[in-house]
Design a protein around this motif. Structure first.
Motif: not given
Length: 88
Positions: A57, A60-61, A63-64
């Protein structure tokens, strides 16, 4: 049979009562410790899985897209739609 039950003198019962109570509590604590020891592998697995989910998670944070990037993308889509709209 408890040692308290073998004595006939009431003063012996008063002397032995705290000792037997303490020993009974020790046995309970020892039993709880064994139960906790048996659950350790299950908790280790849960900890590892939680770490993997948390690390994924976090990646992904990172790379967002930022709010500015999302704002630019929405403005671009809206401008393309208005440019492609036929004149009335």
């Amino acid at each position: 049979m408890k040692p308290i039950d073998n004595t006939n003198d009431p003063s012996d019962k008063h002397i032995l009562l705290p000792i037997t109570t303490t020993l009974n509590k020790y046995v309970e604590l020892k039993t709880e410790q064994e139960k906790a020891k048996n659950r350790r592998p299950e908790l280790t697995i849960v900890t590892i899985i939680s770490f993997i989910v948390g690390a994924t998670s976090f990646c992904y944070t990172l790379k967002s897209p930022s709010t500015d990037d999302m704002k630019r993308a929405v403005e671009q889509v809206l401008s393309e739609k208005s440019a492609n709209r036929p004149a009335q």
